[in-house]
Design a protein around this motif. Structure first.
Motif, mmCIF file in Angstrom:
data_model
loop_
_atom_site.group_PDB
_atom_site.id
_atom_site.type_symbol
_atom_site.label_atom_id
_atom_site.label_comp_id
_atom_site.label_asym_id
_atom_site.label_seq_id
_atom_site.Cartn_x
_atom_site.Cartn_y
_atom_site.Cartn_z
ATOM 1 N N TYR A 45 0.835 -1.200 0.000
ATOM 2 C CA TYR A 45 0.000 0.000 0.000
ATOM 3 C C TYR A 45 0.869 1.248 0.000
ATOM 4 O O TYR A 45 2.064 1.215 0.329
ATOM 5 C CB TYR A 45 -0.930 0.009 1.219
ATOM 6 C CG TYR A 45 -0.223 -0.165 2.545
ATOM 7 C CD1 TYR A 45 0.179 0.929 3.301
ATOM 8 C CD2 TYR A 45 0.052 -1.443 3.037
ATOM 9 C CE1 TYR A 45 0.829 0.772 4.508
ATOM 10 C CE2 TYR A 45 0.709 -1.621 4.238
ATOM 11 C CZ TYR A 45 1.099 -0.515 4.975
ATOM 12 O OH TYR A 45 1.761 -0.680 6.172
ATOM 13 N N ASN B 65 -4.495 1.641 1.499
ATOM 14 C CA ASN B 65 -5.348 0.590 2.047
ATOM 15 C C ASN B 65 -4.492 -0.519 2.664
ATOM 16 O O ASN B 65 -3.874 -1.309 1.950
ATOM 17 C CB ASN B 65 -6.249 0.014 0.953
ATOM 18 C CG ASN B 65 -7.367 -0.841 1.514
ATOM 19 O OD1 ASN B 65 -7.154 -1.625 2.435
ATOM 20 N ND2 ASN B 65 -8.554 -0.692 0.952
ATOM 21 N N GLU C 224 -5.549 -3.040 4.405
ATOM 22 C CA GLU C 224 -6.245 -4.311 4.546
ATOM 23 C C GLU C 224 -6.100 -5.180 3.295
ATOM 24 O O GLU C 224 -5.847 -6.380 3.387
ATOM 25 C CB GLU C 224 -7.732 -4.061 4.831
ATOM 26 C CG GLU C 224 -7.987 -3.252 6.101
ATOM 27 C CD GLU C 224 -7.384 -3.906 7.325
ATOM 28 O OE1 GLU C 224 -7.483 -5.151 7.447
ATOM 29 O OE2 GLU C 224 -6.829 -3.181 8.174
ATOM 30 N N ASP D 200 -3.024 -1.519 -2.279
ATOM 31 C CA ASP D 200 -3.364 -0.603 -3.367
ATOM 32 C C ASP D 200 -2.927 -1.198 -4.697
ATOM 33 O O ASP D 200 -1.889 -1.861 -4.791
ATOM 34 C CB ASP D 200 -2.683 0.754 -3.177
ATOM 35 C CG ASP D 200 -3.255 1.526 -2.003
ATOM 36 O OD1 ASP D 200 -4.447 1.325 -1.689
ATOM 37 O OD2 ASP D 200 -2.517 2.312 -1.392
#
Length: 541
Positions: free
Chosen positions: A54, A352, A354, A357
């Motif tokens: 990310y 992001n 979680e 990206d």
């Protein structure tokens, strides 16, 4: 992919922490697992695993005070680097770099003599340039040097027949090399505090409106001038690195310096930096290129004339040169501006943590870093292989590709030396900690942190060694919760050495003045170039 001991020992070039190698072939296992290959005792199989990658947002802000720019990590170090310029392109938008510095007197209470009048003032910047790319040399065999001082007979302004040689080199640039830049100098209005104070790159010190001086760099070149006497070929002026000379206002230096002779403003450094608070150097444009220069090589020179008594004759007025102190113990800082309106980074760089990206936008000077986390389900697979099949991890590397569509341009390509990687985690109190990855300690002198592949092609790729860091998790009996906050942070920067040449520390890097940027493929499940973890397992036959 099957590896054997013969291939391992083809890695004859090794370097210590900070070292890099560039390849255009497939990678080899690192030395952590070499013993498993001895006498054909084991085979290695490489597999790939998904990662969460990310955009790590630094809010376009980084520490850029004297400690970071002048690189005074060790007491004998005098290196320094700062950036000037502006660059605007579709992926990252506009980035503009300005520079602030205090000015100090060469000594307290200077005596400029009687009836001193400033002739001229010049600020000299020494940019990085390509010494192997001499553009032109011009020679004036009939040059006459105007000597402003007194000769042996007490005469003023004696002309000297000389030869003037001008050597021109291209400035080392990042951006649109054919664009012109206009350097501008302003007087700082706001007190800039002391040398040891923290300053961040979003700090813009107030300045007075009138320009002190400007200089247009039309072709992005820099010149060195050598003047020698015709009589004996000796040098009249000392040699120095090629520089950019910016003429400043004589009027201001007359009123702020010469006319304050004997007054409290010039009595000591503390008073002076509150009287004349410093200079700002910036560019007028918002597009062009960025370039680096050395603050510790800056010069601020004031030329003035004063009365000099001569027995039995009217006073003479020789020209005198006064050099201010604009290096080392002065407060220095960089100011970086960004305008990302309509830039493509806005469409992909979400940070992001979680799922990751799709694209990664890494940029120096306070732009995005790259964050990378192991996925729990992938760690579970690796643990099962280790526990059930006795599959030892011989090598683990993070492979990342440049985006072959979004990053096609003529700008300088990154080398392996342009990256740093550290690991972060949370301690038992929940406080985030930062450190080198654990691989340097494990691999010692054979550790190669980053390898670069196909940097002359599209796409290029880079690999970061994380063998020990992965083994620490997979082979641990601790639950995954202990490692769920662990991640890697990759910056476009270099680790800096201390005075003895060793790496100064994980937080001593060139991030504050690293001009590079690149778009990489991130956690994009639809791309065969997505970022991945490559693990080589070894199992006994």
């Amino acid at each position: 992919m099957i590896y054997n001991i013969r291939k391992v020992f083809t890695l004859l070039s090794v370097m210590v922490l900070g070292g890099v190698l560039v390849y255009n072939c497939e990678p080899e296992p690192d030395s952590l697992g070499e013993q498993l290959f001895l006498n054909g005792a084991a085979e290695g199989v490489e597999s790939s695993y998904d990662l969460i990658a990310y955009n790590f947002k630094n809010n376009d802000t980084i520490r850029t005070d004297a400690y970071k720019l002048l690189n005074i990590i060790g007491s004998s170090s005098t290196s320094s680097t700062a950036v000037l310029g502006a660059f605007n392109e579709s992926q990252f938008g506009m980035q503009r770099a300005s520079y602030f510095t205090q000015v100090r007197l060469a000594a307290d209470n200077p005596d400029f003599g009687t009836n001193a009048v400033v002739d001229s003032v010049v600020l000299v910047l020494k940019p990085s340039y390509r010494i192997d790319s001499l553009i032109a040399t011009t020679t004036d065999e009939n040059y006459v040097y105007q000597n402003g001082g007194l000769d042996a007979n007490g005469n003023v302004g004696t002309n000297i027949d000389a030869k003037k040689v001008v050597s021109t080199y291209p400035i080392t640039k990042f951006g649109k090399t054919k664009k012109k830049l206009t350097l501008e100098v302003h007087e700082v209005k706001e007190f800039m505090n002391g040398y040891n104070d923290y300053v961040y790159s979003d700090k813009k010190f107030d300045t007075y409106t009138p320009l002190l001086g400007s200089k247009e760099i039309k072709e992005g070149n820099v010149s060195a001038v050598t003047i020698t006497k015709d009589s004996d070929n000796s040098q009249i002026t000392p040699s120095s690195a090629p520089g950019i000379r910016i003429q400043l206002s004589p009027t201001l230096f007359q009123s702020k310096i010469i006319d304050k002779k004997g007054q409290p403003e010039l009595s000591d450094a503390s008073n002076f930096i509150r009287h004349f608070r410093g200079l700002k150097v910036s560019v007028a444009e918002d597009d062009g290129y960025l370039f680096q220069f050395a603050p510790n090589d800056m010069e601020l020179i004031m030329y003035y004339k004063n009365d000099l008594a001569v027995a039995g004759a009217p006073p003479k007025r020789p020209q005198t040169k006064y050099e201010f102190a604009v290096k080392f113990t002065n407060m220095h800082s960089a100011y970086y501006e960004y305008n990302r309106t309509n830039a493509k980074i806005n469409d992909f760089a979400f940070g992001n943590k979680e799922i990751g990206d799709e694209k990664l936008y890494a940029q120096g000077m306070g732009g995005n870093s790259i964050g990378i986390k192991f996925k729990k389900e992938e760690i579970d697979i690796l643990r099962k292989l280790y526990q059930d099949d006795k599959a030892a991890i011989i090598s683990a590397k993070i492979r990342i590709y440049t985006d072959e569509i979004e990053w096609v341009n003529p700008y300088p390509k990154l080398g392996a030396q342009d990256f740093t990687i550290v690991q972060r985690n949370k301690d038992s109190a929940g406080k985030e900690t930062t450190a080198f990855t654990t691989d340097p300690t494990s691999l010692g002198a054979t550790f190669i942190p980053v390898r670069a592949y196909n940097t002359d092609k599209n796409p290029a790729s880079y690999e970061f060694t994380v063998t020990r860091s992965l083994k620490d998790i997979v082979e641990s009996t601790d639950t995954y919760d202990k490692y769920k906050d662990k991640y890697f942070k990759i910056d476009l920067a270099q680790f800096l050495p201390n005075a003895s040449g060793a790496i100064a520390g994980y937080n001593s890097t060139s991030r504050a003045f690293s001009m590079g940027r690149t778009v990489f493929v991130g956690s994009n499940s639809s791309s065969d170039k997505k970022i991945k973890l490559l693990v080589t397992h070894g199992t006994k036959k």
